[in-house]
Structures are given as structure tokens and as C-alpha cells.
Design a protein around this motif. Structure first.
Motif, short mmCIF file in Angstrom:
data_model
loop_
_atom_site.label_atom_id
_atom_site.label_comp_id
_atom_site.label_asym_id
_atom_site.label_seq_id
_atom_site.Cartn_x
_atom_site.Cartn_y
_atom_site.Cartn_z
N GLY A 15 0.99 -1.08 0.11
CA GLY A 15 -0.47 -0.08 0.07
C GLY A 15 1.18 0.91 0.09
O GLY A 15 2.42 0.98 0.33
N ASP B 73 1.70 3.71 2.18
CA ASP B 73 2.12 3.84 3.16
C ASP B 73 3.02 3.12 3.17
O ASP B 73 4.17 3.36 4.07
CB ASP B 73 0.41 3.75 4.86
CG ASP B 73 0.84 2.23 4.47
OD1 ASP B 73 0.03 1.66 3.36
OD2 ASP B 73 0.29 1.64 5.78
N LEU C 178 -10.65 1.81 -0.17
CA LEU C 178 -11.62 0.40 0.97
C LEU C 178 -10.78 1.64 1.94
O LEU C 178 -10.00 0.99 2.43
CB LEU C 178 -11.54 -0.87 0.95
CG LEU C 178 -11.91 -1.62 -0.35
CD1 LEU C 178 -12.23 -2.94 -0.56
CD2 LEU C 178 -13.80 -0.92 -0.29
N SER D 199 -6.63 -2.39 9.53
CA SER D 199 -6.52 -3.97 11.01
C SER D 199 -6.65 -3.11 12.14
O SER D 199 -7.21 -3.11 12.60
CB SER D 199 -5.27 -4.22 10.65
OG SER D 199 -5.17 -5.05 10.16
N THR D 200 -5.76 -1.88 12.84
CA THR D 200 -5.70 -0.28 12.99
C THR D 200 -7.73 -0.66 13.65
O THR D 200 -7.97 -0.65 15.52
CB THR D 200 -5.29 0.57 13.67
OG1 THR D 200 -4.09 -0.22 13.08
CG2 THR D 200 -5.49 1.32 14.75
#
Ligand code: ATP
Ligand code: MG
Length: 210
Positions: A121, A123, A173, A177-178
């Protein structure tokens, strides 16, 4: 091929095979990961995408991470329906901290002739390109950085060695997970953010409870 009998799923269409590597903590795996892998598989005409749950991720040494077997099993459950998706244990079986260069080296050893595409991704690509191994990593794989809501145009791509990283826009999207761990800790719903089997695995094993 016998008429009426479909080609065995997973049989590579290309020689050498074109293989994606989707690394992640997958704590837990969610639909953002699955869409990223599926889009790159489609656009790059990949034969297979290998999901590689990390052992101890180098970027998250200060954070608590769920044990590797739970993350691995959730990844298997989430990817099982897709004939192109597989899961590798290379990172969780290797002791110590997980570095991307080791992931690439291990997968390369298993698929010596394959063309490899490392999927990340917007990031994560910034983190990875900060490391000193960048020049060695490009010998192993192409890098594909997919868009991710909240992370704009990573400047790191421009500073990467010429032609090393492709940027690919995918359907947005805004799932992390955080956020899923946070919701699960408050008993808030995570349906449709993660595959149904993962919702059930989290509940069954009481993951992320306070
Ligand atoms: P955490 O919040 O715990 O960091 P995460 O949602 O970022 O979890 P990771 O396991 O850290 O998930 O990410 C694995 C890979 O998937 C990374 O390359 C990350 O950039 C990418 N990724 C995660 N979520 C998305 C998303 N919603 N869209 C696109 N890429 C994503
Ligand atoms: Mg992350």
C-alpha cells in the motif's frame, strides 16, 4: 486437457510464472488487503499471489502483535476461496525480525525463475524504501504500490531507483486492521470489513478483547 475438465486451479499461464507477493502483519487480514491483491493480479496478469504474514514486523517493534499462528490461520481462511491466492509461512517460520529482503530471498529460492511483484500500500512502500536494502530488493522483484485512502501520493516512489516502483490506483477501501482491532475490542461489528470466516475466527478465539 480433457474436455469438460477445467485446468487445474493455480497452474501457471505464463512461463516463467508471474507471482505477486503480498506481505503484511494481517492482524487481522481485511477486505482492503484482498482487493489490493486481486487488483494487482488482474492488472499485471499474475498467475498467483502469495500472502506472507510477517513474523515480528520491523516497522511495528513498539506495538503488540497477535501471535503468528492466529494471523496465519485468518489469512488462510480469507484467501481460501480464491484459486490464485496462496499463503506462505516463510516469515513466521524464520526466527527474529521480519525484513522484506529476507521475504524476497526466500520466495525467490522457492520460485527461481518466476517474475516477482511485491505488492504494498501507499503507506508501507514509504517505509520499505527507507531501508538500506533497496538496491538489493529491486534485483528480486518489481514493486507495485496501490492507493490507500488517507495516504496521498507517496513521495518515496519518486525517490526510488528509476522504474523500481509502479503506482496503481485501486478502488478505495478505508479499512485498516487497527480500526478492526479497535472495533472488536469494543464489541462493535466488523462484518463486511473482513471475510465472514475471519469475523467468526475473531469471535471464536476472543481476539482483540480488552
Ligand atoms: P495496521 O493498521 O495494523 O497497520 P493495516 O490495515 O495497515 O494494519 P498491514 O498488515 O499493516 O494492514 O498491511 C499490509 C499491506 O497492505 C501494506 O502494504 C498496506 O499498505 C496494505 N494495505 C492495508 N490496508 C489497505 C487498504 N485499505 N488499501 C490498500 N492497501 C492496504
Ligand atoms: Mg499497516
Amino acid at each position: 486437457m480433457t474436455p469438460g475438465i477445467p485446468a487445474r486451479p493455480g497452474r501457471p499461464k505464463h512461463d516463467p510464472p508471474r507471482i505477486g507477493i503480498m506481505g503484511g502483519t494481517f492482524d487481522p487480514i481485511h477486505n482492503g488487503h484482498l482487493v489490493a491483491a486481486s487488483e494487482v493480479a488482474w492488472v499485471y496478469d499474475l498467475d498467483e499471489v502469495i500472502f506472507v504474514p510477517t513474523g515480528r514486523p520491523v516497522f511495528k517493534l513498539d506495538k503488540e502483535v497477535t501471535n503468528a499462528e492466529d494471523r496465519y490461520l485468518m489469512t488462510v481462511i480469507a484467501t481460501a476461496p480464491n484459486p490464485k491466492f496462496t499463503v506462505s509461512r516463510v516469515d513466521i517460520d524464520r526466527p527474529g525480525i521480519t525484513y522484506t529482503i529476507d521475504t524476497l530471498r526466500d520466495i525467490r529460492a522457492q520460485y527461481p525463475s518466476a517474475e516477482l511483484f511485491f505488492i504494498t500500500g501507499a503507506d508501507a512502500v514509504t517505509e520499505i524504501l527507507r531501508w538500506k536494502d533497496v538496491d538489493r530488493m529491486r534485483d528480486y522483484a518489481h514493486f507495485v504500490a496501490v492507493t490507500r485512502p488517507g495516504y496521498s501520493d507517496p513521495g518515496a516512489i519518486r525517490h526510488a531507483p528509476e522504474g523500481m516502483v509502479d503506482a496503481l490506483e485501486i478502488p478505495a477501501l478505508a479499512i485498516s486492521s487497527t480500526d478492526i482491532r479497535h472495533r472488536a475490542s469494543l464489541s462493535e461489528p466488523v462484518w463486511y470489513l473482513v471475510p465472514d470466516g475471519v469475523v467468526q475466527y475473531i469471535a471464536k478465539h476472543g481476539l482483540y478483547r480488552r
